[in-house]
Design an enzyme around this catalytic site. Structure first.
Site, PDB file in Angstrom:
ATOM      1  N   HIS A 165       0.817  -1.224   0.000  1.00  0.00           N
ATOM      2  CA  HIS A 165       0.000   0.000   0.000  1.00  0.00           C
ATOM      3  C   HIS A 165       0.850   1.274   0.000  1.00  0.00           C
ATOM      4  O   HIS A 165       0.482   2.264  -0.598  1.00  0.00           O
ATOM      5  CB  HIS A 165      -1.010   0.010   1.167  1.00  0.00           C
ATOM      6  CG  HIS A 165      -0.417   0.236   2.519  1.00  0.00           C
ATOM      7  ND1 HIS A 165       0.279  -0.742   3.191  1.00  0.00           N
ATOM      8  CD2 HIS A 165      -0.404   1.322   3.322  1.00  0.00           C
ATOM      9  CE1 HIS A 165       0.690  -0.254   4.358  1.00  0.00           C
ATOM     10  NE2 HIS A 165       0.293   0.996   4.465  1.00  0.00           N
ATOM     11  N   ASP A 166       2.005   1.234   0.681  1.00  0.00           N
ATOM     12  CA  ASP A 166       2.865   2.426   0.755  1.00  0.00           C
ATOM     13  C   ASP A 166       4.073   2.346  -0.174  1.00  0.00           C
ATOM     14  O   ASP A 166       5.038   3.093   0.012  1.00  0.00           O
ATOM     15  CB  ASP A 166       3.355   2.627   2.200  1.00  0.00           C
ATOM     16  CG  ASP A 166       2.395   3.494   3.021  1.00  0.00           C
ATOM     17  OD1 ASP A 166       1.512   4.148   2.425  1.00  0.00           O
ATOM     18  OD2 ASP A 166       2.537   3.520   4.261  1.00  0.00           O
ATOM     19  N   LYS A 216       6.021   5.263  -1.530  1.00  0.00           N
ATOM     20  CA  LYS A 216       6.970   6.055  -0.732  1.00  0.00           C
ATOM     21  C   LYS A 216       8.400   5.884  -1.214  1.00  0.00           C
ATOM     22  O   LYS A 216       9.276   6.665  -0.853  1.00  0.00           O
ATOM     23  CB  LYS A 216       6.827   5.710   0.746  1.00  0.00           C
ATOM     24  CG  LYS A 216       5.539   6.285   1.322  1.00  0.00           C
ATOM     25  CD  LYS A 216       5.496   6.282   2.825  1.00  0.00           C
ATOM     26  CE  LYS A 216       4.222   6.996   3.292  1.00  0.00           C
ATOM     27  NZ  LYS A 216       3.903   6.703   4.696  1.00  0.00           N
ATOM     28  N   HIS A 244       1.858   9.646  -2.690  1.00  0.00           N
ATOM     29  CA  HIS A 244       2.372   8.270  -2.654  1.00  0.00           C
ATOM     30  C   HIS A 244       1.380   7.208  -3.142  1.00  0.00           C
ATOM     31  O   HIS A 244       1.819   6.233  -3.741  1.00  0.00           O
ATOM     32  CB  HIS A 244       3.012   7.914  -1.303  1.00  0.00           C
ATOM     33  CG  HIS A 244       2.060   7.597  -0.199  1.00  0.00           C
ATOM     34  ND1 HIS A 244       1.561   8.551   0.648  1.00  0.00           N
ATOM     35  CD2 HIS A 244       1.510   6.427   0.208  1.00  0.00           C
ATOM     36  CE1 HIS A 244       0.752   7.974   1.525  1.00  0.00           C
ATOM     37  NE2 HIS A 244       0.690   6.698   1.284  1.00  0.00           N
ATOM     38  N   HIS A 275      -6.127   3.718  -0.277  1.00  0.00           N
ATOM     39  CA  HIS A 275      -5.957   3.339   1.142  1.00  0.00           C
ATOM     40  C   HIS A 275      -6.022   4.545   2.081  1.00  0.00           C
ATOM     41  O   HIS A 275      -6.104   4.374   3.290  1.00  0.00           O
ATOM     42  CB  HIS A 275      -4.685   2.507   1.350  1.00  0.00           C
ATOM     43  CG  HIS A 275      -3.383   3.259   1.306  1.00  0.00           C
ATOM     44  ND1 HIS A 275      -2.702   3.520   0.145  1.00  0.00           N
ATOM     45  CD2 HIS A 275      -2.634   3.806   2.287  1.00  0.00           C
ATOM     46  CE1 HIS A 275      -1.587   4.172   0.414  1.00  0.00           C
ATOM     47  NE2 HIS A 275      -1.512   4.375   1.713  1.00  0.00           N
ATOM     48  N   HIS A 276      -5.976   5.761   1.551  1.00  0.00           N
ATOM     49  CA  HIS A 276      -6.129   6.939   2.423  1.00  0.00           C
ATOM     50  C   HIS A 276      -7.508   7.577   2.310  1.00  0.00           C
ATOM     51  O   HIS A 276      -7.699   8.721   2.701  1.00  0.00           O
ATOM     52  CB  HIS A 276      -5.037   7.976   2.130  1.00  0.00           C
ATOM     53  CG  HIS A 276      -3.730   7.615   2.763  1.00  0.00           C
ATOM     54  ND1 HIS A 276      -3.522   7.675   4.128  1.00  0.00           N
ATOM     55  CD2 HIS A 276      -2.571   7.155   2.223  1.00  0.00           C
ATOM     56  CE1 HIS A 276      -2.283   7.279   4.400  1.00  0.00           C
ATOM     57  NE2 HIS A 276      -1.687   6.954   3.262  1.00  0.00           N
ATOM     58  N   ASP A 311      -3.816   0.243   8.794  1.00  0.00           N
ATOM     59  CA  ASP A 311      -2.842   1.323   8.638  1.00  0.00           C
ATOM     60  C   ASP A 311      -2.907   2.273   9.849  1.00  0.00           C
ATOM     61  O   ASP A 311      -1.882   2.614  10.458  1.00  0.00           O
ATOM     62  CB  ASP A 311      -3.207   2.080   7.346  1.00  0.00           C
ATOM     63  CG  ASP A 311      -2.146   3.064   6.897  1.00  0.00           C
ATOM     64  OD1 ASP A 311      -1.081   3.122   7.525  1.00  0.00           O
ATOM     65  OD2 ASP A 311      -2.393   3.791   5.914  1.00  0.00           O
TER      66      ASP A 311
HETATM   67 FE   FE2 Z   1      -0.097   5.429   2.952  1.00  0.00          FE
END
Ligand code: FE2
Length: 219
Positions: free
Chosen positions: A55-56, A59, A84, A108-109, A136
């Site tokens: 998911h990240d 980054k 991201h 996801h955010h 998260d």
């Molecule tokens: Fe994230």
């Protein structure tokens, strides 16, 4: 191969920033704990586990100074951080990761109330992205961050309860803790202390980075 590329990306992430990697392993494990309480098709579980791990991944394209900045981000840095999920989407395309993972990474955010990065709300947010959003946040609240002190289990539990229908999918939170509610009002017979202990256990299970259920569990 799809899974080889997932592994490759996780190795890149581990080399780039160990904390983001640890965060992602936690999110994968905690998502798994949520999904154990649901009756999902195996393929969906696998997709959400991969989405949790990656998911990240966007980054990788955010500077380390911004990722690890102690104190508040300025507007420009905040702008960078918010990119991201989009970066993550292009990375997984590049690595030929199954397209079913894409909405999990992009959204996801998002928040249930529509106040997230893209403003998608409620059931319009992909189901897996709603699962990942909970895991998260639990990881973020339960770990040392430069800009916040660690919340204890009771505080995290209360945050999850109080944000049902705000940040989080209320049905998923209710399901996770077997909470009965009437129009989202808690029914008082719920044994909240016991549910808080369940959360404590889930957090400690998910903090165990050595036994990696994903890589060894045949998913
Ligand atoms: Fe994230």
């Amino acid at each position: 191969m799809h899974m080889d590329n997932v592994r490759k990306l996780m190795e890149l992430l581990k080399d780039y920033d160990l904390n983001v990697w640890k965060h992602s392993i936690f999110v994968m494990k905690f998502s798994f704990e949520i999904m154990k309480r649901l009756d999902l098709h195996r393929k969906e579980v696998t997709n959400i586990l991969i989405g949790s791990l990656l998911h990240d991944i966007g980054k990788l394209k955010i500077s380390k100074e911004v990722i690890n900045k102690p104190g508040k981000l300025n507007l420009q840095e905040w702008d960078e951080i918010k990119r991201h999920p989009t970066y993550g989407g292009s990375i997984i395309n590049q690595y030929n990761i199954n397209s079913g993972i894409l909405p999990l990474i992009l959204y996801h955010h998002e928040r249930w109330d529509g106040k997230g990065y893209y403003g998608v709300a409620g059931k319009h947010i992909h189901f897996g992205a709603r699962v990942i959003a909970i895991a998260d946040s639990v990881e973020a609240m339960s770990s040392e961050r430069p800009y916040q002190k660690v919340k204890d289990t009771k505080e995290i539990f209360m945050e999850l309860l109080n944000n049902r229908g705000g940040q989080f999918d209320p049905d998923l939170i209710n399901l996770l803790f077997k909470i009965e509610s009437n129009n989202n009002q808690l029914i008082f017979s719920n044994n909240l202390a016991k549910k808080q202990r369940i959360l404590e256990k889930l957090i400690s299970v998910s903090r165990n980075y050595d036994s990696n259920v994903f890589y060894s569990g045949g998913y």
